[in-house]
Design a protein around this motif. Structure first.
Motif, PDB file in Angstrom:
ATOM      1  N   LEU A  33       0.759  -1.142   0.093  1.00  0.00           N
ATOM      2  CA  LEU A  33      -0.075   0.004  -0.121  1.00  0.00           C
ATOM      3  C   LEU A  33       1.070   1.283   0.024  1.00  0.00           C
ATOM      4  CD1 LEU A  33      -2.822  -1.374   2.539  1.00  0.00           C
ATOM      5  CD2 LEU A  33      -3.078  -0.845   0.048  1.00  0.00           C
ATOM      6  N   LEU A  34       1.963   1.248   0.729  1.00  0.00           N
ATOM      7  CA  LEU A  34       2.894   2.549   0.852  1.00  0.00           C
ATOM      8  C   LEU A  34       3.665   2.585  -0.538  1.00  0.00           C
ATOM      9  CD1 LEU A  34       4.152   1.993   4.374  1.00  0.00           C
ATOM     10  CD2 LEU A  34       2.661   3.695   3.549  1.00  0.00           C
ATOM     11  N   ASP A  35       3.840   1.474  -1.154  1.00  0.00           N
ATOM     12  CA  ASP A  35       4.634   1.873  -2.482  1.00  0.00           C
ATOM     13  C   ASP A  35       3.632   2.009  -3.738  1.00  0.00           C
ATOM     14  OD1 ASP A  35       6.991   1.063  -1.622  1.00  0.00           O
ATOM     15  OD2 ASP A  35       6.851  -0.989  -2.057  1.00  0.00           O
ATOM     16  N   HIS A  36       2.399   2.119  -3.441  1.00  0.00           N
ATOM     17  CA  HIS A  36       1.013   2.557  -4.303  1.00  0.00           C
ATOM     18  C   HIS A  36       0.304   3.316  -3.611  1.00  0.00           C
ATOM     19  CE1 HIS A  36       2.693  -1.651  -5.584  1.00  0.00           C
ATOM     20  NE2 HIS A  36       2.562  -0.707  -6.954  1.00  0.00           N
ATOM     21  N   PRO A  37       0.601   4.327  -3.108  1.00  0.00           N
ATOM     22  CA  PRO A  37      -0.280   5.439  -2.206  1.00  0.00           C
ATOM     23  C   PRO A  37      -1.270   6.036  -3.289  1.00  0.00           C
ATOM     24  CG  PRO A  37       1.927   6.461  -2.681  1.00  0.00           C
ATOM     25  CD  PRO A  37       1.835   4.943  -2.903  1.00  0.00           C
ATOM     26  N   ASN A  38      -2.287   6.175  -2.617  1.00  0.00           N
ATOM     27  CA  ASN A  38      -3.483   6.896  -3.353  1.00  0.00           C
ATOM     28  C   ASN A  38      -3.783   6.233  -4.817  1.00  0.00           C
ATOM     29  OD1 ASN A  38      -3.752   9.439  -1.674  1.00  0.00           O
ATOM     30  ND2 ASN A  38      -1.740   9.666  -2.320  1.00  0.00           N
ATOM     31  N   ARG A  39      -3.759   4.851  -4.788  1.00  0.00           N
ATOM     32  CA  ARG A  39      -3.926   3.940  -6.016  1.00  0.00           C
ATOM     33  C   ARG A  39      -4.870   2.958  -5.504  1.00  0.00           C
ATOM     34  NH1 ARG A  39       0.343   0.612  -9.601  1.00  0.00           N
ATOM     35  NH2 ARG A  39      -1.271  -0.782 -10.535  1.00  0.00           N
ATOM     36  N   VAL A  40      -5.888   2.686  -6.089  1.00  0.00           N
ATOM     37  CA  VAL A  40      -6.871   1.826  -5.745  1.00  0.00           C
ATOM     38  C   VAL A  40      -6.284   0.138  -6.278  1.00  0.00           C
ATOM     39  CG1 VAL A  40      -9.167   0.623  -5.831  1.00  0.00           C
ATOM     40  CG2 VAL A  40      -8.974   3.005  -5.849  1.00  0.00           C
ATOM     41  N   LEU A  41      -6.139  -0.640  -5.403  1.00  0.00           N
ATOM     42  CA  LEU A  41      -5.715  -2.074  -5.638  1.00  0.00           C
ATOM     43  C   LEU A  41      -6.694  -2.882  -5.339  1.00  0.00           C
ATOM     44  CD1 LEU A  41      -2.075  -1.735  -3.777  1.00  0.00           C
ATOM     45  CD2 LEU A  41      -2.613  -1.586  -6.290  1.00  0.00           C
ATOM     46  N   THR A  42      -7.045  -3.769  -6.236  1.00  0.00           N
ATOM     47  CA  THR A  42      -8.110  -4.805  -6.123  1.00  0.00           C
ATOM     48  C   THR A  42      -7.751  -5.876  -5.172  1.00  0.00           C
ATOM     49  OG1 THR A  42      -7.378  -6.353  -7.933  1.00  0.00           O
ATOM     50  CG2 THR A  42      -8.736  -4.413  -8.553  1.00  0.00           C
ATOM     51  N   ARG A  43      -8.786  -6.690  -4.610  1.00  0.00           N
ATOM     52  CA  ARG A  43      -8.487  -7.808  -3.790  1.00  0.00           C
ATOM     53  C   ARG A  43      -7.488  -8.810  -4.739  1.00  0.00           C
ATOM     54  NH1 ARG A  43     -13.345  -5.703  -2.507  1.00  0.00           N
ATOM     55  NH2 ARG A  43     -13.812  -5.794  -0.139  1.00  0.00           N
ATOM     56  N   ASP A  44      -7.928  -9.121  -5.729  1.00  0.00           N
ATOM     57  CA  ASP A  44      -7.057 -10.035  -6.506  1.00  0.00           C
ATOM     58  C   ASP A  44      -5.645  -9.628  -6.459  1.00  0.00           C
ATOM     59  OD1 ASP A  44      -9.448 -11.673  -6.765  1.00  0.00           O
ATOM     60  OD2 ASP A  44      -9.455 -11.067  -8.854  1.00  0.00           O
ATOM     61  N   GLN A  45      -5.486  -8.313  -6.914  1.00  0.00           N
ATOM     62  CA  GLN A  45      -3.913  -7.699  -7.115  1.00  0.00           C
ATOM     63  C   GLN A  45      -3.269  -8.103  -5.720  1.00  0.00           C
ATOM     64  OE1 GLN A  45      -4.869  -3.892  -8.498  1.00  0.00           O
ATOM     65  NE2 GLN A  45      -4.111  -4.263 -10.393  1.00  0.00           N
ATOM     66  N   LEU A  46      -4.004  -7.604  -4.613  1.00  0.00           N
ATOM     67  CA  LEU A  46      -3.326  -7.755  -3.088  1.00  0.00           C
ATOM     68  C   LEU A  46      -3.167  -9.137  -3.064  1.00  0.00           C
ATOM     69  CD1 LEU A  46      -5.315  -5.059  -1.291  1.00  0.00           C
ATOM     70  CD2 LEU A  46      -2.943  -5.106  -1.997  1.00  0.00           C
ATOM     71  N   THR A  47      -3.953 -10.189  -3.160  1.00  0.00           N
ATOM     72  CA  THR A  47      -3.755 -11.505  -2.977  1.00  0.00           C
ATOM     73  C   THR A  47      -2.472 -12.330  -3.379  1.00  0.00           C
ATOM     74  OG1 THR A  47      -6.176 -11.992  -2.487  1.00  0.00           O
ATOM     75  CG2 THR A  47      -4.726 -13.933  -2.888  1.00  0.00           C
ATOM     76  N   GLU A  48      -2.477 -11.684  -4.954  1.00  0.00           N
ATOM     77  CA  GLU A  48      -1.441 -12.435  -5.681  1.00  0.00           C
ATOM     78  C   GLU A  48      -0.322 -11.786  -5.003  1.00  0.00           C
ATOM     79  OE1 GLU A  48       0.458 -13.594  -9.469  1.00  0.00           O
ATOM     80  OE2 GLU A  48      -1.450 -13.028  -9.784  1.00  0.00           O
ATOM     81  N   MET A  49      -0.043 -10.439  -4.705  1.00  0.00           N
ATOM     82  CA  MET A  49       1.232  -9.743  -3.992  1.00  0.00           C
ATOM     83  C   MET A  49       1.488 -10.242  -2.835  1.00  0.00           C
ATOM     84  SD  MET A  49       1.476  -5.778  -5.676  1.00  0.00           S
ATOM     85  CE  MET A  49      -0.365  -5.464  -5.456  1.00  0.00           C
ATOM     86  N   ILE A  50       0.513 -10.656  -2.190  1.00  0.00           N
ATOM     87  CA  ILE A  50       0.860 -10.978  -0.679  1.00  0.00           C
ATOM     88  C   ILE A  50       0.956 -12.284  -0.426  1.00  0.00           C
ATOM     89  CG2 ILE A  50      -0.144 -11.112   1.834  1.00  0.00           C
ATOM     90  CD1 ILE A  50      -1.550  -8.479   1.060  1.00  0.00           C
ATOM     91  N   HIS A  51       0.091 -13.300  -1.041  1.00  0.00           N
ATOM     92  CA  HIS A  51       0.405 -14.635  -0.715  1.00  0.00           C
ATOM     93  C   HIS A  51       0.674 -15.374  -1.854  1.00  0.00           C
ATOM     94  CE1 HIS A  51      -2.138 -14.363   2.653  1.00  0.00           C
ATOM     95  NE2 HIS A  51      -3.010 -13.710   2.185  1.00  0.00           N
ATOM     96  N   GLY A  52       1.005 -14.596  -3.150  1.00  0.00           N
ATOM     97  CA  GLY A  52       1.765 -15.652  -4.346  1.00  0.00           C
ATOM     98  C   GLY A  52       0.774 -16.522  -4.900  1.00  0.00           C
TER      99      GLY A  52
END
Length: 244
Positions: free
Chosen positions: A175-194
């Motif tokens: 989130l800090l590397d992409h401030p003020n940008r909407v990130l979808t649940r799918d994007q976050l899942t892939e980046m966090i859980h691989g």
């Protein structure tokens, strides 16, 4: 010579302990198997453990409590935990994530899938995705908060510092590397859980909720980590980087 990773298996089923000890050893890991919470703490004192495979239901305590206590223990907050549960109910998995588990697997499981999950967690822990590579500037400052990327400490505006679990740290860094940008649940899942998000998977929502608690952000009307209905989440803050 590369170090052999040590996996601590905590499960009261002797057949599962034998199966996993043998399977992990045949796949290049050192495995230690214990039957309950008391033995888990003893093993952690005696051995350098790289990841814990932790059963939800144990004879002397439960995996959720052990995971929560592990996250609060000095020197252990970032130790990866893969939770095993005999029930596939969303509530069990959600509570596991709330208590700080890095991933979960439902029994009965294929040992090959367990091995893949272990490798994935260790890979994420040690070789963070490109957007989580070590910062040239050690500190990320936003809305009065400071994240120490070396110590993984989040310091509040009133100077109270809190260590973050692996999942909390990865989510906040993204989130800090992409401030003020909407990130979808799918994007976050892939980046966090691989991995891809599973249908009805609420792990990201739970981790967002945990992070909001860390940030003292009102979940009903969040001002910092906002929900964009039908899309995802956005960190509504400017981010500054500094070395000291």
């Amino acid at each position: 010579m590369d170090k052999t990773d040590t996996i601590l298996i905590v499960d009261d089923d002797p057949e599962i302990r034998r199966l996993l000890e043998d399977y992990l050893a045949r796949n290049g890991f050192a495995a230690i198997a214990v039957r309950g919470g008391r033995e888990m703490w003893q093993a952690l004192e005696r051995h350098a453990v790289d990841l814990i495979v932790l059963d939800l239901m144990l004879p002397d305590s439960d995996g959720l409590t052990l995971c929560r206590d592990l996250r609060a223990k000095p020197g252990k907050p970032n130790l990866p935990v893969l939770m095993l549960t005999a029930r596939g109910e969303d509530a069990d998995r959600i509570v596991g994530i709330e208590m700080g588990a890095d991933d979960y697997l439902v029994k009965p499981f294929n040992p090959r899938e367990l091995l893949a999950r272990i490798k994935s967690i260790l890979r994420r822990t040690r070789a963070l995705p490109p957007n989580l590579a070590p910062e040239a500037a050690r500190y990320l400052v936003f809305a009065g908060w400071t994240l120490d990327t070396a110590e993984r400490l989040l310091t509040a505006p009133d100077d109270v510092a809190t260590p973050l679990s692996g999942g909390e740290y990865r989510l906040l860094r993204i989130l800090l590397d992409h401030p003020n940008r909407v990130l979808t649940r799918d994007q976050l899942t892939e980046m966090i859980h691989g991995r891809e998000a599973e249908p009805f998977d609420r792990a990201i929502d739970v981790q967002v909720s945990r992070l909001r608690q860390r940030l003292r952000d009102d979940s009903r009307e969040p001002a910092l980590l906002k929900t964009v209905r039908g899309e995802g989440y956005v960190l509504a803050a400017a981010v500054a980087r500094r070395e000291k």
